[in-house]
Design a protein around this motif. Structure first.
Motif, PDB file in Angstrom:
ATOM      1  N   ASP A  42      58.586 -51.844 -34.670  1.00  0.00           N
ATOM      2  CA  ASP A  42      57.651 -51.712 -33.548  1.00  0.00           C
ATOM      3  C   ASP A  42      56.257 -52.147 -33.980  1.00  0.00           C
ATOM      4  OD1 ASP A  42      57.127 -51.190 -30.844  1.00  0.00           O
ATOM      5  OD2 ASP A  42      56.375 -49.186 -31.292  1.00  0.00           O
ATOM      6  N   GLU A  43      56.199 -53.375 -34.511  1.00  0.00           N
ATOM      7  CA  GLU A  43      54.934 -53.927 -34.996  1.00  0.00           C
ATOM      8  C   GLU A  43      54.784 -55.372 -34.541  1.00  0.00           C
ATOM      9  OE1 GLU A  43      53.947 -51.345 -38.941  1.00  0.00           O
ATOM     10  OE2 GLU A  43      55.176 -53.132 -39.261  1.00  0.00           O
ATOM     11  N   ILE A  44      53.528 -55.750 -34.325  1.00  0.00           N
ATOM     12  CA  ILE A  44      53.181 -57.104 -33.911  1.00  0.00           C
ATOM     13  C   ILE A  44      52.403 -57.766 -35.041  1.00  0.00           C
ATOM     14  CG2 ILE A  44      51.894 -58.499 -32.241  1.00  0.00           C
ATOM     15  CD1 ILE A  44      52.239 -56.129 -30.260  1.00  0.00           C
ATOM     16  N   PHE A  45      52.734 -59.022 -35.297  1.00  0.00           N
ATOM     17  CA  PHE A  45      52.067 -59.789 -36.340  1.00  0.00           C
ATOM     18  C   PHE A  45      51.451 -61.033 -35.714  1.00  0.00           C
ATOM     19  CE2 PHE A  45      55.396 -57.326 -38.188  1.00  0.00           C
ATOM     20  CZ  PHE A  45      54.858 -56.839 -39.368  1.00  0.00           C
ATOM     21  N   HIS A  75      50.026 -61.603 -40.177  1.00  0.00           N
ATOM     22  CA  HIS A  75      49.306 -60.377 -40.517  1.00  0.00           C
ATOM     23  C   HIS A  75      49.557 -59.315 -39.456  1.00  0.00           C
ATOM     24  CE1 HIS A  75      47.126 -62.445 -43.694  1.00  0.00           C
ATOM     25  NE2 HIS A  75      46.969 -63.444 -42.840  1.00  0.00           N
ATOM     26  N   ASN A  76      49.762 -58.089 -39.902  1.00  0.00           N
ATOM     27  CA  ASN A  76      50.003 -56.990 -38.983  1.00  0.00           C
ATOM     28  C   ASN A  76      48.750 -56.743 -38.148  1.00  0.00           C
ATOM     29  OD1 ASN A  76      50.563 -54.470 -37.748  1.00  0.00           O
ATOM     30  ND2 ASN A  76      51.989 -53.996 -39.411  1.00  0.00           N
ATOM     31  N   VAL A  77      48.891 -56.791 -36.838  1.00  0.00           N
ATOM     32  CA  VAL A  77      47.754 -56.659 -35.930  1.00  0.00           C
ATOM     33  C   VAL A  77      47.039 -55.322 -36.106  1.00  0.00           C
ATOM     34  CG1 VAL A  77      47.116 -56.535 -33.479  1.00  0.00           C
ATOM     35  CG2 VAL A  77      48.675 -58.307 -34.283  1.00  0.00           C
ATOM     36  N   LYS A  78      47.780 -54.274 -36.423  1.00  0.00           N
ATOM     37  CA  LYS A  78      47.137 -52.960 -36.554  1.00  0.00           C
ATOM     38  C   LYS A  78      46.142 -52.924 -37.718  1.00  0.00           C
ATOM     39  CE  LYS A  78      50.676 -50.630 -39.293  1.00  0.00           C
ATOM     40  NZ  LYS A  78      51.705 -49.607 -39.295  1.00  0.00           N
ATOM     41  N   ASN A  79      46.254 -53.873 -38.645  1.00  0.00           N
ATOM     42  CA  ASN A  79      45.344 -53.921 -39.795  1.00  0.00           C
ATOM     43  C   ASN A  79      44.286 -55.004 -39.667  1.00  0.00           C
ATOM     44  OD1 ASN A  79      46.935 -51.923 -41.042  1.00  0.00           O
ATOM     45  ND2 ASN A  79      48.313 -53.477 -41.849  1.00  0.00           N
ATOM     46  N   MET A  80      44.201 -55.652 -38.504  1.00  0.00           N
ATOM     47  CA  MET A  80      43.300 -56.787 -38.332  1.00  0.00           C
ATOM     48  C   MET A  80      42.127 -56.445 -37.425  1.00  0.00           C
ATOM     49  SD  MET A  80      45.975 -59.931 -37.661  1.00  0.00           S
ATOM     50  CE  MET A  80      44.660 -61.128 -37.449  1.00  0.00           C
ATOM     51  N   THR A  81      41.052 -57.179 -37.616  1.00  0.00           N
ATOM     52  CA  THR A  81      39.962 -57.203 -36.644  1.00  0.00           C
ATOM     53  C   THR A  81      40.204 -58.466 -35.828  1.00  0.00           C
ATOM     54  OG1 THR A  81      38.460 -56.111 -38.180  1.00  0.00           O
ATOM     55  CG2 THR A  81      37.473 -57.306 -36.322  1.00  0.00           C
ATOM     56  N   MET A  82      40.615 -58.269 -34.592  1.00  0.00           N
ATOM     57  CA  MET A  82      41.034 -59.381 -33.743  1.00  0.00           C
ATOM     58  C   MET A  82      39.871 -59.919 -32.923  1.00  0.00           C
ATOM     59  SD  MET A  82      44.438 -59.539 -34.186  1.00  0.00           S
ATOM     60  CE  MET A  82      45.139 -60.242 -32.720  1.00  0.00           C
ATOM     61  N   THR A  83      39.887 -61.225 -32.708  1.00  0.00           N
ATOM     62  CA  THR A  83      38.907 -61.836 -31.812  1.00  0.00           C
ATOM     63  C   THR A  83      39.407 -61.671 -30.373  1.00  0.00           C
ATOM     64  OG1 THR A  83      39.973 -64.007 -31.776  1.00  0.00           O
ATOM     65  CG2 THR A  83      38.362 -63.593 -33.556  1.00  0.00           C
ATOM     66  N   ALA A 107      54.760 -52.192 -24.545  1.00  0.00           N
ATOM     67  CA  ALA A 107      54.378 -50.825 -24.906  1.00  0.00           C
ATOM     68  C   ALA A 107      53.628 -50.806 -26.236  1.00  0.00           C
ATOM     69  CB  ALA A 107      55.617 -49.936 -24.973  1.00  0.00           C
ATOM     70  N   CYS A 108      54.106 -51.568 -27.195  1.00  0.00           N
ATOM     71  CA  CYS A 108      53.446 -51.646 -28.500  1.00  0.00           C
ATOM     72  C   CYS A 108      52.049 -52.242 -28.359  1.00  0.00           C
ATOM     73  CB  CYS A 108      54.303 -52.470 -29.463  1.00  0.00           C
ATOM     74  SG  CYS A 108      53.650 -52.592 -31.145  1.00  0.00           S
ATOM     75  N   LEU A 109      51.926 -53.319 -27.587  1.00  0.00           N
ATOM     76  CA  LEU A 109      50.628 -53.975 -27.384  1.00  0.00           C
ATOM     77  C   LEU A 109      49.643 -53.027 -26.697  1.00  0.00           C
ATOM     78  CD1 LEU A 109      48.840 -56.477 -27.540  1.00  0.00           C
ATOM     79  CD2 LEU A 109      49.852 -57.232 -25.371  1.00  0.00           C
ATOM     80  N   GLU A 110      50.082 -52.324 -25.682  1.00  0.00           N
ATOM     81  CA  GLU A 110      49.200 -51.380 -24.993  1.00  0.00           C
ATOM     82  C   GLU A 110      48.699 -50.297 -25.941  1.00  0.00           C
ATOM     83  OE1 GLU A 110      51.341 -50.020 -21.549  1.00  0.00           O
ATOM     84  OE2 GLU A 110      51.221 -51.993 -20.588  1.00  0.00           O
ATOM     85  N   HIS A 111      49.579 -49.811 -26.796  1.00  0.00           N
ATOM     86  CA  HIS A 111      49.196 -48.803 -27.791  1.00  0.00           C
ATOM     87  C   HIS A 111      48.144 -49.364 -28.755  1.00  0.00           C
ATOM     88  CE1 HIS A 111      49.621 -45.314 -30.380  1.00  0.00           C
ATOM     89  NE2 HIS A 111      49.747 -46.140 -31.400  1.00  0.00           N
ATOM     90  N   ASP A 148      44.222 -48.217 -29.281  1.00  0.00           N
ATOM     91  CA  ASP A 148      43.715 -47.872 -30.615  1.00  0.00           C
ATOM     92  C   ASP A 148      42.458 -48.667 -30.973  1.00  0.00           C
ATOM     93  OD1 ASP A 148      45.759 -46.069 -30.939  1.00  0.00           O
ATOM     94  OD2 ASP A 148      46.890 -47.287 -32.387  1.00  0.00           O
ATOM     95  N   HIS A 149      42.351 -49.894 -30.442  1.00  0.00           N
ATOM     96  CA  HIS A 149      41.184 -50.745 -30.722  1.00  0.00           C
ATOM     97  C   HIS A 149      40.097 -50.604 -29.656  1.00  0.00           C
ATOM     98  CE1 HIS A 149      43.905 -52.673 -33.614  1.00  0.00           C
ATOM     99  NE2 HIS A 149      42.810 -53.082 -34.205  1.00  0.00           N
ATOM    100  N   GLY A 150      40.252 -49.637 -28.760  1.00  0.00           N
ATOM    101  CA  GLY A 150      39.235 -49.380 -27.750  1.00  0.00           C
ATOM    102  C   GLY A 150      39.182 -50.406 -26.640  1.00  0.00           C
ATOM    103  N   LEU A 151      40.301 -51.084 -26.396  1.00  0.00           N
ATOM    104  CA  LEU A 151      40.366 -52.098 -25.344  1.00  0.00           C
ATOM    105  C   LEU A 151      41.164 -51.566 -24.168  1.00  0.00           C
ATOM    106  CD1 LEU A 151      41.197 -55.135 -27.620  1.00  0.00           C
ATOM    107  CD2 LEU A 151      38.991 -54.647 -26.552  1.00  0.00           C
ATOM    108  N   PRO A 152      40.862 -52.033 -22.964  1.00  0.00           N
ATOM    109  CA  PRO A 152      41.687 -51.629 -21.816  1.00  0.00           C
ATOM    110  C   PRO A 152      43.067 -52.272 -21.921  1.00  0.00           C
ATOM    111  CG  PRO A 152      40.044 -53.233 -21.132  1.00  0.00           C
ATOM    112  CD  PRO A 152      39.758 -52.903 -22.574  1.00  0.00           C
ATOM    113  N   ALA A 153      44.093 -51.496 -21.664  1.00  0.00           N
ATOM    114  CA  ALA A 153      45.469 -52.003 -21.774  1.00  0.00           C
ATOM    115  C   ALA A 153      45.896 -52.777 -20.564  1.00  0.00           C
ATOM    116  CB  ALA A 153      46.439 -50.852 -22.018  1.00  0.00           C
TER     117      ALA A 153
END
Length: 125
Positions: free
Chosen positions: A68-71, A75-83, A112-116, A120-125
């Motif tokens: 249940d991870e997106i790359f 790179h694992n998105v949960k560990n990235m600072t995304m633009t 569901a994973c993306l919305e979560h 977590d990154h303070g963005l609207p889902a």
């Protein structure tokens, strides 16, 4: 690759996701082909990977259902600072998956994973 895992190769050069740009089974508007130009979608039982051009570079989005991870670009998105553009790509990938009935299970889990992640990154889902 494991023999029991089946991959589906989809080449989107010059054609819509469902033939010639038809609407998706979910009723969502087709993802513009210029966004994921010359994209390649690989579907497995528990994973989906899309490689595509963004600007002048090749990028990829990979979703692993079991983990249940997106790359993004490996790179694992949960560990990235995304633009902002990377978040747009992740959202567009969800729309892209929604247009393929073979990816229904993966699409629902990915969304569901993306919305979560977005929450977590303070963005609207």
């Amino acid at each position: 690759m494991e023999k029991k895992e089946r991959e589906i190769f989809k080449d989107t050069r010059g054609a819509g996701i469902q033939g010639m740009g038809g609407a998706s089974a979910s009723g969502a508007a087709p993802v513009p082909l210029d966004y994921f130009r010359e994209a390649r979608l690989f579907l497995g039982k528990d994973r989906a990977t899309l490689t595509f051009y963004v600007d002048q570079e090749v990028a990829s989005i990979h979703y692993d259902l079991i983990r249940d991870e997106i790359f993004y670009r490996g790179h694992n998105v949960k560990n990235m600072t995304m633009t902002q553009e990377q978040w747009v790509s992740l959202r567009k990938f969800s729309e892209y998956l929604a247009q393929d009935p073979r990816a229904d299970r993966l699409h629902q889990a990915y969304q569901a994973c993306l919305e979560h992640l977005m929450t977590d990154h303070g963005l609207p889902a």
